[in-house]
Design a protein around this motif. Structure first.
Motif, mmCIF file in Angstrom:
data_model
loop_
_atom_site.group_PDB
_atom_site.id
_atom_site.type_symbol
_atom_site.label_atom_id
_atom_site.label_comp_id
_atom_site.label_asym_id
_atom_site.label_seq_id
_atom_site.Cartn_x
_atom_site.Cartn_y
_atom_site.Cartn_z
ATOM 1 N N LYS A 85 1.001 -1.252 -0.069
ATOM 2 C CA LYS A 85 0.161 -0.034 -0.082
ATOM 3 C C LYS A 85 0.859 1.230 0.099
ATOM 4 O O LYS A 85 1.662 1.445 0.962
ATOM 5 C CB LYS A 85 -1.046 -0.028 1.158
ATOM 6 N N ASN A 86 0.831 1.908 -0.988
ATOM 7 C CA ASN A 86 1.393 3.224 -1.212
ATOM 8 C C ASN A 86 2.855 2.993 -0.985
ATOM 9 O O ASN A 86 3.942 3.797 -0.577
ATOM 10 C CB ASN A 86 1.226 4.149 -0.003
ATOM 11 N N GLY A 87 3.355 2.040 -1.961
ATOM 12 C CA GLY A 87 4.726 1.546 -1.921
ATOM 13 C C GLY A 87 5.361 0.914 -0.862
ATOM 14 O O GLY A 87 6.484 0.465 -0.705
#
Length: 422
Positions: free
Chosen positions: A17-19
């Motif tokens: 999630k989000n990298g």
């Protein structure tokens, strides 16, 4: 789905999630309708606890004996089960526990019934608060009560159902017919006073080494036992607690409350509104006769209609009225104003001559439940109290009557000790 086929699956998975990469846990299970579900948890422990709970719920489905998640030990669970079985449908376990905690809290001192009765009757005999005939009745009542409990239990073991069972066991003189309502009320009154003593004053006598107040019980088991209202013929005319409250409210507003002391004394002490209150108002030692320090009013033989001295307790409600309206009992030209108020409330004729006194006596015996005490304070015999006033009003009405408090007023700087006409 059968219990054997139900196997919740717990597994770990990763997601980004989000990298950022995260790890979590899921449980695959079936709900009550057999539908497959997924639930996600942050930790392995949370997931496994949920899975275990689902297994238990599945096993509990449609079976009488259930597995449960609890912090109770096996012995405690068994004890709770036994308690439920004994209570049946009569009471919930919570109701039973609430009752136990109210009536079986540890008292200051454990006291066997027989010893408590001995001490109580000894105190009543010594303090002179009851007449010999009343004392004989009290001893008779408590003697039967002791006989009903041959095992001589501690007072803390006697609850409301026990006292009620005793009252229901009372018989008429023929030995078979149930006792009358009047008999029930008389026994209830004696027991109520006994248990009040055990709650409030138990142990304050010569038998205690340290002579300190020790409560023998924490609650009066008579408190919630009914008393019967008995309608009588030729009962004295009275006004209700509500009518008394309306009367005092009007008097407080009438000419700044100048007649409050007159009506308050008549209503909350039973002092006769004929010669007695006039003699009291004009007595040269009025300040010592109405003694707020001892909380007593002394009606001397020369004041009393019957030429017999009596002492009347200044109840808290009366003290508040007298403090809020410290006027003379009979201000200048009071007769006309008193008649005006009596006319307004229809208590100015032959019927109403002693209506305030009758009202006081009826509500006093209802509130305190003591024929002897009411007889002493009103200057009547116990026979008269029982014949004309006992059960004339309910205890609830008696309690309400002695809660008729004055409205908030500014303190009036007037010397209450003034005699009439000054």
């Amino acid at each position: 789905m059968s219990q054997e086929a139900f196997k919740p699956q717990t597994y770990q998975f990763s997601y980004t999630k989000n990298g950022t990469k995260y790890s979590a846990w899921r449980v695959r299970y079936e709900d009550k309708k057999g539908r497959k579900k997924l639930r996600q948890f942050k930790t392995e422990k949370e997931a496994k606890d949920f899975a275990d709970l689902e297994v238990i719920n599945a096993k509990n489905k449609d079976v009488r004996l259930r597995n449960i998640v609890t912090e109770l030990t096996k012995a405690q669970v068994q004890e709770a089960q036994d308690a439920f079985n004994r209570l049946g449908k009569a009471y919930t376990l919570t109701e039973a526990v609430d009752y136990f905690l109210k009536f079986h809290r540890k008292a200051d001192k454990e006291m066997p019934l027989n010893e408590a009765v001995f001490r109580y009757t000894e105190i009543r005999e010594q303090d002179g608060s009851v007449r010999p005939r009343t004392l004989k009745q009290i001893k008779s009542t408590l003697g039967l009560f002791k006989a009903y409990f041959p095992q001589n239990p501690n007072l803390s073991e006697i609850g409301t159902p026990d006292v009620e069972a005793f009252l229901k066991s009372l018989k008429a003189k023929d030995g078979t017919t149930a006792a009358t309502k009047k008999t029930w009320n008389n026994y209830h009154s004696d027991l109520n006073q006994f248990f009040d003593y055990c709650c409030e004053s138990g142990g304050t006598d010569k038998h205690d080494e340290d002579n300190l107040k020790k409560r023998w019980i924490m609650a009066n088991p008579c408190e919630n036992i009914k008393r019967f209202i008995i309608k009588k013929n030729n009962t004295p005319e009275t006004i209700t607690a509500k009518q008394a409250a309306d009367l005092m409210k009007y008097v407080a507003e009438f000419k700044e409350g100048r007649l409050v002391p007159y009506f308050a004394l008549a209503l909350f002490t039973g002092i006769r509104t004929g010669d007695e209150i006039v003699k009291l108002a004009n007595h040269p030692n009025l300040g010592s006769l109405i003694n707020h320090r001892t909380k007593k009013i002394l009606v001397t033989p020369e004041i009393s209609k019957t030429n017999s001295q009596r002492k009347i307790t200044i109840q808290p409600v009366l003290a508040k009225w007298l403090k809020a309206y410290p006027f003379p009992i009979l201000p200048v030209n009071a007769d006309r104003d008193i008649s005006t108020i009596r006319e307004k409330f229809d208590i100015n004729n032959a019927r109403g001559r002693d209506i305030l006194r009758h009202t006081f006596i009826s509500h006093h015996v209802a509130k305190f439940g003591s024929v002897g005490r009411t007889a002493l304070e009103s200057g009547n015999t116990e026979h008269i109290i029982k014949k004309h006033y006992l059960e004339h009003v309910s205890k609830r009405q008696g309690l309400a009557f002695f809660k008729i408090e004055p409205p908030a007023v500014e303190n009036k700087v007037v010397d209450f000790k003034q005699a009439a006409g000054n």
